[in-house]
Design a protein around this motif. Structure first.
Motif, PDB file in Angstrom:
ATOM      1  N   ILE A 469       0.877  -1.159   0.000  1.00  0.00           N
ATOM      2  CA  ILE A 469       0.000   0.000   0.000  1.00  0.00           C
ATOM      3  C   ILE A 469       0.921   1.217   0.000  1.00  0.00           C
ATOM      4  O   ILE A 469       1.619   1.473   0.977  1.00  0.00           O
ATOM      5  N   ILE A 470       0.949   1.943  -1.118  1.00  0.00           N
ATOM      6  CA  ILE A 470       1.914   3.021  -1.313  1.00  0.00           C
ATOM      7  C   ILE A 470       1.208   4.363  -1.201  1.00  0.00           C
ATOM      8  O   ILE A 470       0.285   4.660  -1.983  1.00  0.00           O
ATOM      9  N   ASP A 471       1.635   5.164  -0.255  1.00  0.00           N
ATOM     10  CA  ASP A 471       1.127   6.521  -0.101  1.00  0.00           C
ATOM     11  C   ASP A 471       1.942   7.442  -1.027  1.00  0.00           C
ATOM     12  O   ASP A 471       3.172   7.512  -0.905  1.00  0.00           O
ATOM     13  N   VAL A 472       1.267   8.110  -1.966  1.00  0.00           N
ATOM     14  CA  VAL A 472       1.971   8.964  -2.917  1.00  0.00           C
ATOM     15  C   VAL A 472       2.791  10.033  -2.201  1.00  0.00           C
ATOM     16  O   VAL A 472       3.857  10.425  -2.659  1.00  0.00           O
ATOM     17  N   ALA A 473       2.302  10.477  -1.029  1.00  0.00           N
ATOM     18  CA  ALA A 473       3.041  11.489  -0.268  1.00  0.00           C
ATOM     19  C   ALA A 473       4.440  10.990   0.107  1.00  0.00           C
ATOM     20  O   ALA A 473       5.371  11.784   0.196  1.00  0.00           O
ATOM     21  N   ASP A 474       4.592   9.691   0.287  1.00  0.00           N
ATOM     22  CA  ASP A 474       5.909   9.143   0.649  1.00  0.00           C
ATOM     23  C   ASP A 474       6.870   9.136  -0.525  1.00  0.00           C
ATOM     24  O   ASP A 474       8.085   8.980  -0.343  1.00  0.00           O
ATOM     25  N   LEU A 475       6.346   9.285  -1.730  1.00  0.00           N
ATOM     26  CA  LEU A 475       7.204   9.292  -2.916  1.00  0.00           C
ATOM     27  C   LEU A 475       7.903  10.645  -3.083  1.00  0.00           C
ATOM     28  O   LEU A 475       8.755  10.774  -3.929  1.00  0.00           O
TER      29      LEU A 475
END
Length: 475
Positions: A469-475
């Motif tokens: 589950i990838i949070d775009v904010a973490d990118l």
């Protein structure tokens, strides 16, 4: 001068060329506002930098007007009396008189397609000047750039006249997500991850658009000022793009963009949608839009062999163009009347689904960040693209936002969600239906992935259904 962010690889390549001890010819192309001339300026900052630009090809501009503009820029650079050139050979020869070997010199011919399009002898005379004169100036780097990438491809890159003469070819894309955020921060813009993404949903990673964001305004206030006020810089940008780049053929290009703004289409669907007569010209139009960076082409492929198929999907990949078609163009009359002053952006029809599609566009242009988040390497990937399976026979149709196939026969099936409200377990049900619809060979592994911007429920996080589950904010 405004902050300069990114383009590290391109700058290094240019600096390496400048140390080669020989004259070099460089071509830079990319969409309007992407920062081609700004890159050249940054490279020439500590060198002798001589910049010349063609006149926009508005009605009535002649070949002599272009030469006159060159003469005015030349006399301004070297504080010379006014002069006139009736031939490009004379213009180039006059510039040569002021080149020195003491200091590295960068000559920029900006919007070269405008400069030379009215004179059929321009490129041949430029080639002769390069061969007989500039190559004898080892400290000179000549940079040719322009927004009409099709003209540059035809007259420079693929021209036999310039075969073997171009030392470096650069095609500029949008800034990465991280570079966009850095540029906005340097400009003093502060806001939440959602505010940051709202800005990118309109601008994409186009530097000039990002430079228009004001730090003392919120994301919504910036978007309103740029897109929904009568004098907003992005209200009439669409027409400028197509008038400058495609001139008399602008209408067919606009029509293709408007159709693709409704979703991905294959060539046959596009031909039916615009009632286009059978010919090879449509492919040329699509290729031109692809070269300019406005649309992207996504070939289908066989899961079993990994080989690309003959069919391709075309996608409108430019965030500004999509935003214009969905929200600015339908409201131009109201914008002229100042009717949007008190209208909240969130009340615009289809606002949230549109943001989700814009997020997909951004992620497709930042694939290395997704590879890293998934723990895979580019060399392990056989194919990756948006994927559509058409319904046929007993096979159901389905659409995957982003699908990665590795050489180890693992499929990463990625769902992209942008929501202000909390995402719950219903996302799992939707993913299960898509996977059940896919026609897969035996022995393949499935790794479902959720990429989101916005809150996620604790139940979804603890479900252990998704591989990541990838949070775009973490990118």
């Amino acid at each position: 001068m405004k902050p300069f962010v990114g383009r590290y690889s391109e700058l290094k390549k240019l600096e390496d060329l400048s140390k080669s001890g020989r004259a070099c010819l460089v071509v830079i192309k990319g969409r309007r506002r992407i920062g081609k001339s700004r890159l050249a300026e940054e490279f020439g900052k500590k060198k002798e930098f001589l910049s010349f630009s063609g006149l926009a090809p508005i009605k009535g501009v002649t070949a002599q007007d272009q030469r006159d503009a060159f003469a005015r820029q030349l006399t301004s650079l070297f504080h010379l009396p006014a002069c006139t050139f009736t031939d490009w050979t004379d213009a180039f020869a006059h510039l040569t008189r002021y080149l020195t070997e003491e200091k590295p010199t960068v000559i920029l011919f900006d919007e070269i397609s405008w400069m030379g399009s009215k004179d059929p002898t321009f490129t041949s005379k430029l080639k002769v000047w390069w061969d007989l004169v500039l190559q004898n100036h080892p400290s000179v780097i000549l940079i040719l750039c322009g927004s009409i990438s099709t003209w540059i491809d035809k007259n420079i890159i693929n021209s036999t006249a310039f075969f073997g003469r171009v030392s470096l070819y650069l095609e500029l894309g949008e800034l990465s997500l991280q570079e966009c955020k850095e540029l906005l921060h340097l400009q003093g813009f502060k806001g939440s991850d959602l505010d940051f993404f709202k800005v990118l949903s309109v601008t994409g990673g186009v530097p000039w658009y990002l430079e228009q964001i004001q730090s003392r305004q919120s994301a919504d206030e910036n978007i309103k000022r740029l897109c929904f006020e009568k004098s907003g810089l992005l209200v009439h940008e669409f027409d400028r793009i197509f008038n400058d780049l495609f001139s008399s053929r602008g209408e067919i290009y606009k029509k293709l963009i408007q159709i693709l703004a409704q979703g991905m289409k294959d060539r046959a669907s596009l031909k039916r949608a615009i009632a286009y007569s059978p010919s090879g010209t449509l492919s040329q139009y699509l290729k031109a839009l692809e070269i300019c960076g406005f649309i992207s082409k996504h070939p289908d492929w066989s899961f079993k062999t990994g080989k690309l198929g003959k069919a391709s999907l075309y996608r409108l990949s430019d965030n500004y163009l999509r935003f214009f078609i969905h929200y600015i163009e339908p409201n131009l009359a109201k914008i002229e009347q100042g009717s949007f002053a008190e209208v909240p952006l969130s009340s615009l029809p289809g606002w949230e689904p549109m943001l989700g599609f814009q997020l997909e566009n951004l992620l497709l242009k930042n694939r290395p960040l997704l590879y890293q988040a998934l723990g895979i390497h580019a060399q392990d990937i056989m194919t990756d693209n948006p994927y559509i399976q058409k319904a046929s026979g007993g096979k159901k149709g389905c659409q995957i936002d982003y699908l990665i196939q590795t050489y180890s026969n693992t499929l990463f099936i990625c769902e992209v969600k942008m929501r202000r409200r909390e995402l719950g377990l219903e996302v799992i049900d939707g993913m299960k239906k898509k996977i059940a619809s896919l026609a897969l060979p035996r022995g393949f592994g499935i790794s479902p992935v959720l990429i989101h911007l916005g809150p996620v429920s604790d139940a979804l996080l603890s479900s252990s259904y998704f591989y990541r589950i990838i949070d775009v904010a973490d990118l």
